[in-house]
Design an enzyme around this catalytic site. Structure first.
Site, PDB file in Angstrom:
ATOM      1  N   ARG A  67       0.816  -1.208   0.000  1.00 26.48           N
ATOM      2  CA  ARG A  67       0.000   0.000   0.000  1.00 26.48           C
ATOM      3  C   ARG A  67       0.858   1.270   0.000  1.00 26.48           C
ATOM      4  O   ARG A  67       0.538   2.235  -0.694  1.00 26.48           O
ATOM      5  CB  ARG A  67      -0.925   0.004   1.218  1.00 26.48           C
ATOM      6  CG  ARG A  67      -1.982  -1.083   1.204  1.00 26.48           C
ATOM      7  CD  ARG A  67      -2.812  -1.057   2.476  1.00 26.48           C
ATOM      8  NE  ARG A  67      -3.606   0.162   2.554  1.00 26.48           N
ATOM      9  CZ  ARG A  67      -4.867   0.263   2.150  1.00 26.48           C
ATOM     10  NH1 ARG A  67      -5.483  -0.786   1.634  1.00 26.48           N
ATOM     11  NH2 ARG A  67      -5.525   1.397   2.267  1.00 26.48           N
ATOM     12  N   TYR A  90      -0.778  -1.279  -4.405  1.00 30.52           N
ATOM     13  CA  TYR A  90      -1.565  -2.510  -4.384  1.00 30.52           C
ATOM     14  C   TYR A  90      -2.719  -2.376  -3.387  1.00 30.52           C
ATOM     15  O   TYR A  90      -2.508  -1.950  -2.243  1.00 30.52           O
ATOM     16  CB  TYR A  90      -0.682  -3.699  -4.014  1.00 30.52           C
ATOM     17  CG  TYR A  90       0.399  -3.983  -5.023  1.00 30.52           C
ATOM     18  CD1 TYR A  90       0.092  -4.514  -6.273  1.00 30.52           C
ATOM     19  CD2 TYR A  90       1.739  -3.704  -4.737  1.00 30.52           C
ATOM     20  CE1 TYR A  90       1.082  -4.773  -7.204  1.00 30.52           C
ATOM     21  CE2 TYR A  90       2.736  -3.960  -5.661  1.00 30.52           C
ATOM     22  CZ  TYR A  90       2.404  -4.502  -6.895  1.00 30.52           C
ATOM     23  OH  TYR A  90       3.390  -4.742  -7.808  1.00 30.52           O
ATOM     24  N   PRO A  91      -3.935  -2.756  -3.790  1.00 26.59           N
ATOM     25  CA  PRO A  91      -5.109  -2.609  -2.911  1.00 26.59           C
ATOM     26  C   PRO A  91      -5.170  -3.729  -1.880  1.00 26.59           C
ATOM     27  O   PRO A  91      -6.083  -4.564  -1.876  1.00 26.59           O
ATOM     28  CB  PRO A  91      -6.278  -2.670  -3.900  1.00 26.59           C
ATOM     29  CG  PRO A  91      -5.795  -3.564  -4.990  1.00 26.59           C
ATOM     30  CD  PRO A  91      -4.322  -3.272  -5.130  1.00 26.59           C
ATOM     31  N   LYS A  92      -4.209  -3.744  -0.972  1.00 24.23           N
ATOM     32  CA  LYS A  92      -4.052  -4.850  -0.029  1.00 24.23           C
ATOM     33  C   LYS A  92      -4.759  -4.563   1.286  1.00 24.23           C
ATOM     34  O   LYS A  92      -4.720  -3.452   1.794  1.00 24.23           O
ATOM     35  CB  LYS A  92      -2.567  -5.129   0.218  1.00 24.23           C
ATOM     36  CG  LYS A  92      -1.828  -5.550  -1.041  1.00 24.23           C
ATOM     37  CD  LYS A  92      -0.426  -6.019  -0.748  1.00 24.23           C
ATOM     38  CE  LYS A  92       0.250  -6.521  -2.014  1.00 24.23           C
ATOM     39  NZ  LYS A  92       1.543  -7.175  -1.758  1.00 24.23           N
ATOM     40  N   THR A  93      -5.377  -5.614   1.819  1.00 22.37           N
ATOM     41  CA  THR A  93      -6.026  -5.538   3.119  1.00 22.37           C
ATOM     42  C   THR A  93      -5.926  -6.910   3.779  1.00 22.37           C
ATOM     43  O   THR A  93      -5.299  -7.826   3.251  1.00 22.37           O
ATOM     44  CB  THR A  93      -7.490  -5.065   2.977  1.00 22.37           C
ATOM     45  OG1 THR A  93      -8.046  -4.881   4.282  1.00 22.37           O
ATOM     46  CG2 THR A  93      -8.326  -6.064   2.200  1.00 22.37           C
TER      47      THR A  93
END
Length: 245
Positions: A108, A113-116
């Protein structure tokens, strides 16, 4: 700590190493990909312009990272959407769920990157390669394919993995406005395909408000692949500024 010492850090806490300040090398990165057809209207609502959708397809992926410099082993699961940016074909990174905080923070903060959070798994059971994603105690996704069913041409596997990828980089200002809002591009480099297979597959997605993969519903499974690689992630660079659009 002097100001010059503060400026040498990329993130906080200043006294805690979270991620290394260099390109990340992956050894034995294992992919389980399921490409499926979905609702075109749902895709149009999810993909930001100026990216364009060609076919209503989604690539569901689970990645098992065997050895990652700076982070150690972890797993990741998400969705990538085939798109066009001008004349270039690539993928828009729609969602990523990880079980490693350092990799999530680096993805992030250093990239886009749309990381969660999430709890992916990839394992073999009764001759079946099984990929799952849980969010807390709730099952979000289940994918299955026969284990190493049919060899896949390494060149085709390489082509699947090395397409350019796009994501949205957002950095808020202190006022609540946006300081950065860019469409960025990256790609995978220095890749070695160590094994690749294909076969039939099934994919089930369950609705979850914090992991809304099912908002892109599975209408038809198109293809599946199981790929083992070594690779390096290249840095991102901006290709569109939404603040000056």
């Amino acid at each position: 700590m002097r100001p010059a010492d503060v400026r040498r850090h990329l993130g906080t806490p200043l006294t805690t190493p979270v991620y290394p300040p260099r390109a990340t090398r992956f050894t034995d990165r294992e992919y389980f990909n399921v490409v499926y057809r979905t609702d075109p209207d749902a895709l149009r609502a999810a993909v930001p312009e100026p990216l364009e959708i060609d076919e209503p397809l989604v690539r569901f992926e689970i990645m098992k990272m065997g050895d990652v410099e700076g982070f150690g082993p972890y797993l990741e699961c998400g969705q990538a959407i085939p798109v066009c940016h001008g004349a270039e074909h690539g993928e828009y990174l729609h969602a990523m769920h990880l079980d490693n905080f350092g990799a999530t923070a680096a993805g992030r903060e250093l990239s886009a990157y749309p990381k969660t959070t999430g709890s992916p798994a990839l394992f073999v059971e009764h001759g079946t390669l099984v990929g799952t994603l849980d969010y807390g105690s709730q099952r979000v996704a289940t994918a299955t394919t026969p284990y190493k069913w049919e060899p896949l041409d390494p060149a085709q596997a390489r082509e699947q993995i090395t397409v350019p990828t796009y994501a949205v980089k957002i950095v808020p200002d202190y006022t609540g406005a946006l300081r950065v809002c860019d469409l960025v591009r990256t790609e995978i480099t220095d890749i070695t395909v160590k094994g690749a297979w294909t076969g039939p597959a099934r994919l089930q997605l369950n609705a979850h408000v914090m992991a809304p993969l099912a908002d892109l519903p599975v209408l038809e499974v198109v293809s599946a692949s199981h790929i083992l690689t070594d690779l390096t992630l290249a840095p991102v660079h901006p290709v569109h500024d939404y603040l000056t659009d």
